[in-house]
Every structure is written in C-alpha cells, then in structure tokens.
Write an enzyme that holds these catalytic residues in place. Structure first.
Site, PDB file in Angstrom:
ATOM      1  N   GLY A 218       0.715  -1.416   0.238  1.00 57.18           N
ATOM      2  CA  GLY A 218      -0.479  -0.013   0.143  1.00 57.18           C
ATOM      3  C   GLY A 218       1.024   1.554  -0.111  1.00 57.18           C
ATOM      4  N   GLU A 259       5.023  -7.109   0.564  1.00 60.89           N
ATOM      5  CA  GLU A 259       5.025  -7.392  -0.669  1.00 60.89           C
ATOM      6  C   GLU A 259       4.292  -5.995  -1.763  1.00 60.89           C
ATOM      7  OE1 GLU A 259       1.912 -10.625   0.241  1.00 60.89           O
ATOM      8  OE2 GLU A 259       0.259  -8.794   0.772  1.00 60.89           O
ATOM      9  N   PRO A 260       5.012  -5.451  -1.718  1.00 62.09           N
ATOM     10  CA  PRO A 260       5.228  -3.936  -2.782  1.00 62.09           C
ATOM     11  C   PRO A 260       4.922  -4.613  -3.598  1.00 62.09           C
ATOM     12  CG  PRO A 260       7.268  -4.068  -2.095  1.00 62.09           C
ATOM     13  CD  PRO A 260       6.643  -4.949  -0.955  1.00 62.09           C
ATOM     14  N   GLY A 261       3.972  -3.929  -4.553  1.00 59.74           N
ATOM     15  CA  GLY A 261       4.482  -4.103  -6.157  1.00 59.74           C
ATOM     16  C   GLY A 261       4.596  -2.811  -6.685  1.00 59.74           C
ATOM     17  N   ARG A 298      -4.364   2.019 -16.890  1.00 56.65           N
ATOM     18  CA  ARG A 298      -4.960   2.753 -16.226  1.00 56.65           C
ATOM     19  C   ARG A 298      -5.605   4.114 -15.892  1.00 56.65           C
ATOM     20  NH1 ARG A 298      -1.573   3.898 -12.484  1.00 56.65           N
ATOM     21  NH2 ARG A 298      -2.261   2.524 -10.798  1.00 56.65           N
ATOM     22  N   TYR A 302      -8.647   3.717 -13.710  1.00 58.42           N
ATOM     23  CA  TYR A 302      -9.403   4.111 -12.089  1.00 58.42           C
ATOM     24  C   TYR A 302      -8.585   5.982 -12.389  1.00 58.42           C
ATOM     25  CZ  TYR A 302      -6.871  -0.493 -11.675  1.00 58.42           C
ATOM     26  OH  TYR A 302      -5.982  -1.630 -10.258  1.00 58.42           O
ATOM     27  N   CYS A 328     -11.673   2.388 -30.590  1.00 55.24           N
ATOM     28  CA  CYS A 328     -13.080   2.818 -30.937  1.00 55.24           C
ATOM     29  C   CYS A 328     -14.372   3.511 -30.396  1.00 55.24           C
ATOM     30  CB  CYS A 328     -13.568   1.789 -32.451  1.00 55.24           C
ATOM     31  SG  CYS A 328     -12.338   2.667 -33.545  1.00 55.24           S
ATOM     32  N   GLU A 329     -13.736   4.209 -28.863  1.00 58.08           N
ATOM     33  CA  GLU A 329     -14.820   4.218 -27.949  1.00 58.08           C
ATOM     34  C   GLU A 329     -14.009   5.360 -27.488  1.00 58.08           C
ATOM     35  OE1 GLU A 329     -15.609   1.079 -24.389  1.00 58.08           O
ATOM     36  OE2 GLU A 329     -14.686   0.191 -26.460  1.00 58.08           O
ATOM     37  N   TYR A 356       1.276  -2.137 -13.496  1.00 56.34           N
ATOM     38  CA  TYR A 356      -0.232  -2.696 -13.955  1.00 56.34           C
ATOM     39  C   TYR A 356      -0.531  -1.652 -14.678  1.00 56.34           C
ATOM     40  CZ  TYR A 356      -0.560  -4.114  -8.778  1.00 56.34           C
ATOM     41  OH  TYR A 356      -0.177  -4.574  -7.288  1.00 56.34           O
TER      42      TYR A 356
HETATM   43  C1  LIG Z   1      -1.477  -6.049  -5.319  1.00 56.62           C
HETATM   44  C2  LIG Z   1      -1.352  -7.153  -4.168  1.00 56.62           C
HETATM   45  C3  LIG Z   1       0.019  -6.017  -3.637  1.00 56.62           C
HETATM   46  C4  LIG Z   1       0.924  -4.646  -4.442  1.00 56.62           C
HETATM   47  O1  LIG Z   1       0.142  -3.761  -3.756  1.00 56.62           O
HETATM   48  P1  LIG Z   1       0.454  -2.873  -4.076  1.00 56.62           P
HETATM   49  O2  LIG Z   1       0.268  -1.390  -4.582  1.00 56.62           O
HETATM   50  O3  LIG Z   1       1.272  -2.699  -6.741  1.00 56.62           O
HETATM   51  O4  LIG Z   1       2.528  -2.241  -3.789  1.00 56.62           O
HETATM   52  C5  LIG Z   1       0.040  -6.990  -2.132  1.00 56.62           C
HETATM   53  N1  LIG Z   1      -0.095  -7.667  -1.759  1.00 56.62           N
HETATM   54  C6  LIG Z   1      -1.303  -8.768  -2.193  1.00 56.62           C
HETATM   55  C7  LIG Z   1      -2.276  -9.391  -1.438  1.00 56.62           C
HETATM   56  C8  LIG Z   1      -2.592  -7.942  -3.409  1.00 56.62           C
HETATM   57  O5  LIG Z   1      -2.912  -8.655  -3.938  1.00 56.62           O
END
Ligand SMILES: *Cc1c(COP(=O)(O)O)cnc(C)c1O
Length: 400
Positions: A218, A259-261, A298, A302, A328-329, A356
C-alpha cells in the site's frame, strides 16, 4: 532515465514500447529494505501482478527480493524465473480449492483468506504450514477499487471472526506459521497503517508458532512533482521499533514481511508511443497516439494521471493537449495537459508505467501487445517481443 536514452530506445525497438529502468527498481527495493535496517529479519515479497515479465522476475531475484503471487500461473512464472518454492508466497482470493492444493504441492507458502477453505485445507493437509490473511477493517486512503481492508471488502478473514478461526485451527491441528494483512494501495497516513499493525500484533498473540508477520503493501508513489508519497524512512523507523518490541514480547524469532508491487516498479516504467495525428478542433487540440487503453488502461480504469512528456521536443514551448488513443470508443489518456509542442511523428513518454500497465494490456481492437525492454547497465535488453499476426490467431480455430 533521460529523454535522450528513452528516445534512442524508441528508435531501436519501435513504438509502442514499455521500458523498465533496472537501476530504479533496485534503488526502490534498497530504499524499502534500508528503512527496516534495524529489524533482524526482513523479507520483501515483490507482488508479481504489478509487472510479471520473467526477465523482471529474474532481476528481482538478483537484487534479493522474494515473490508474492495471486494465481497459480504467477507461481509458475516465479519458479520458471528461478525462484525456489520457499521464496514464494501464494495469496489468492476466491480461487478454487484445487488451485490452493496445487500451489501447496509445489512447495510455496500458502496464505488463506477465508474460513471455509481454512477448515477444508486444515482437515485435509494438517501438516502443511499456512499463513492466514486477516482483514483488520481499517480503511486505507485512496481509490475504492484498490482499497481492500475496509469493512465491505471481500479480502481476508475478519478480525471479528477470530474465535471461529481459532476453533478451526484447534480442531484440525493445523500449523499456522504466518499472519498477514493487506489494507490496499495508496496509504497516505502512516498512523493509520500503524493502527492496523497493532490489530495484526494483537491477532498474532493467539498463535504460538509464527515465523513471520506480513504487513502487505500500500505504499504510495508520486505521479508528479509535489505528490504525496509514503515516507518510507519515517514509516520504517516507527514500525521497526514496534515490531522489535513485539518480537521480544512474543518470545520467538519473527520475520517482518512486505509485499510491494507499485512501490518497486511504478516509477521504473516508461511507456513510449508515437503521435499519429494532431487534430485541432473547436475546443481542444488532440494528440492521437499509436496505442490506447488496450495497452495502458489505468487512466480509463482508475482515472490515474500519468505524467506525459514529448521526448522528441523536450525543450519546446508548452501547449495544452488532450492525449487520446486509437480505440474506437472513449479512450483518453489525459485532458488539457501542458506538453511541449507536439508534431506528428513525435514520441510521447508516459511516466509511472511500470506497475499494472503491461500486465493489464489486452488485444482489444485486435492490436498487438507492445514490446518490453529492460534498461540495464546503459543498454536496452529486449525482454518481450512485439506480437505478430500469428499471436492474434493462436488458439483460434476456423470453421471447416
Ligand atoms: C496487489 C497486491 C499487493 C501489491 O499492492 P501494491 O499496491 O502494488 O504495492 C500486495 N499484496 C497483495 C495481497 C495484493 O493483492
């Protein structure tokens, strides 16, 4: 990365193109890790769904990350990229029991987020260690699509169901080795996160054999100058102190996991597209690019605001543009954006295109998905070929 370097890659590999800066991926990873240097055991599980190219996963392994996965296919990609099963945690939501069993059979850490599966799994596989995903019911800031810890969320086992959860664990004799929460993206307020962490600590006290506490993700990243971003240093200092105190009280070695993405890959990514048409209407100037929401959804999905630069004319006089795609929209990347003067054929660069973006790309309008390049040690390495007509036809069957 510099506009010149990006422009050279656009010329070398063609557009539309995704470029990922390896040095930025590493510096974000290191910054997060360093924020927790006072904690003895820290584990960062990169969330594969943000950007899942296998070369990127290989690079994650090189820099020391582990993986967080949400589907059995992501688990497979991680193993294919060279991760050991123990380096992967599987955190699905609402998947079939068979998929969870399949992941367990591959030896990855299972994370369960509902009581019915917990009971079924614990009864059938009492010896497989399991992590449980708690929903602390804390409303993290941000968008309703990406805020997942609140009361109506489908994610996790409600903290209010703890008595039931404990009964299942006792009855099945299963081994709970981790406890997890993920309150969603865009945490603006560190205090809110720390408050949720206290709920996790309280929940953890019910289990005697935990090896790790996973605080999810997050972390907010800036999209433009002056944007709020999570202060990792302050956050790290405060949570580390609290974690270390808890570990002492708990009386057993614990690993602190995240668990950062987005935090790891968002800013490392650049999306490059060529301007096909500049169209002056009575109300605005449209710049139409050789891409659309099929490649970068995105903004439409979003409402996310990706900074856009004209890297072909970076010093040009700024004018106002609406940047649109060819789908085409309604297909708008940005409205009324100040961008250095655009001429047809110029290359536009979209920032924050690491997380993403490619992973949400589709073949809508029967377009090819873009190529991907990893920029490392001063040069671009092709890590995904641009699709061809054969790719579009793959798996399709003509009538006799
Ligand atoms: C998507 C997800 C994340 C990564 O979230 P970010 O906002 O990209 O850091 C971490 N843990 C879980 C379980 C997720 O589904």
């Amino acid at each position: 990365m510099q506009p010149k370097e990006l422009l050279a890659l656009a010329q070398e590999f063609g557009c539309p193109l995704y470029v990922y800066d390896a040095a930025k991926i590493k510096s974000q990873y290191d910054r997060l890790k360093n924020g927790f240097s006072k904690v003895a055991r820290v584990r960062i599980n990169y969330a594969v769904k943000a950007l899942s190219n296998v070369a990127v996963l290989q690079y994650m392994k090189v820099i020391g990350a582990n993986l967080d996965t949400v589907s059995i296919q992501e688990v497979r990609l991680g193993l294919y990229a060279g991760f050991a099963p123990e380096q992967i945690i599987f955190t699905p939501n609402g998947v079939s029991f068979e998929e969870i069993e399949e992941a367990a059979a591959l030896g990855v850490q299972i994370n369960i987020d509902n009581l019915s599966v917990l009971e079924h799994f614990g009864t059938k596989h009492p010896r497989v260690p399991v992590c449980i995903r708690i929903n602390p019911h804390v409303m993290a800031g941000g968008h309703t699509n990406i805020s997942v810890g609140h009361i109506d969320s489908k994610f996790g086992i409600s903290i209010h169901q703890m008595p039931h959860l404990l009964r299942i664990v006792e009855n099945t004799g299963m081994h709970i080795n981790g406890i997890h929460m993920h309150t969603g993206s865009d945490i603006l307020d560190i205090e809110v996160f720390l408050y949720a962490s206290e709920i996790l600590f309280d929940a953890a006290k019910h289990f005697k054999t935990l090896d790790f506490l996973d605080f999810g993700s997050g972390f907010k990243v800036p999209y433009k100058k002056g944007d709020i971003e999570t202060d990792i240093e302050e956050f790290g200092q405060k949570l580390s102190k609290r974690f270390n105190a808890f570990e002492k009280e708990y009386g057993r070695d614990l690993t602190l996991a995240f668990e950062p993405g987005k935090y790891i890959v968002s800013e490392a990514g650049f999306f490059l597209a060529k301007v096909n048409v500049v169209k002056q209407t009575t109300s605005t100037v449209f710049a139409s690019i050789d891409s659309g929401f099929n490649h970068l959804i995105r903004p439409m999905f979003y409402g996310s605001q990706h900074a856009i630069e004209n890297i072909s004319n970076p010093k040009g006089k700024e004018r106002f543009y609406s940047v649109v795609g060819y789908i085409c929209e309604t297909d708008t990347f940005a409205n009324n954006r100040r961008i250095a003067e655009i001429t047809e054929g110029d290359i536009l660069c979209f920032r924050n295109a690491g997380a993403y973006c490619f992973t949400m790309a589709s073949n809508y309008n029967s377009r090819y998905k873009p190529a991907e390049v990893l920029f490392k040690d001063g040069k671009g390495i092709l890590i995904r070929e641009r699709e061809t007509f054969e790719d579009l036809l793959r798996n399709q069957i003509l009538l006799d």
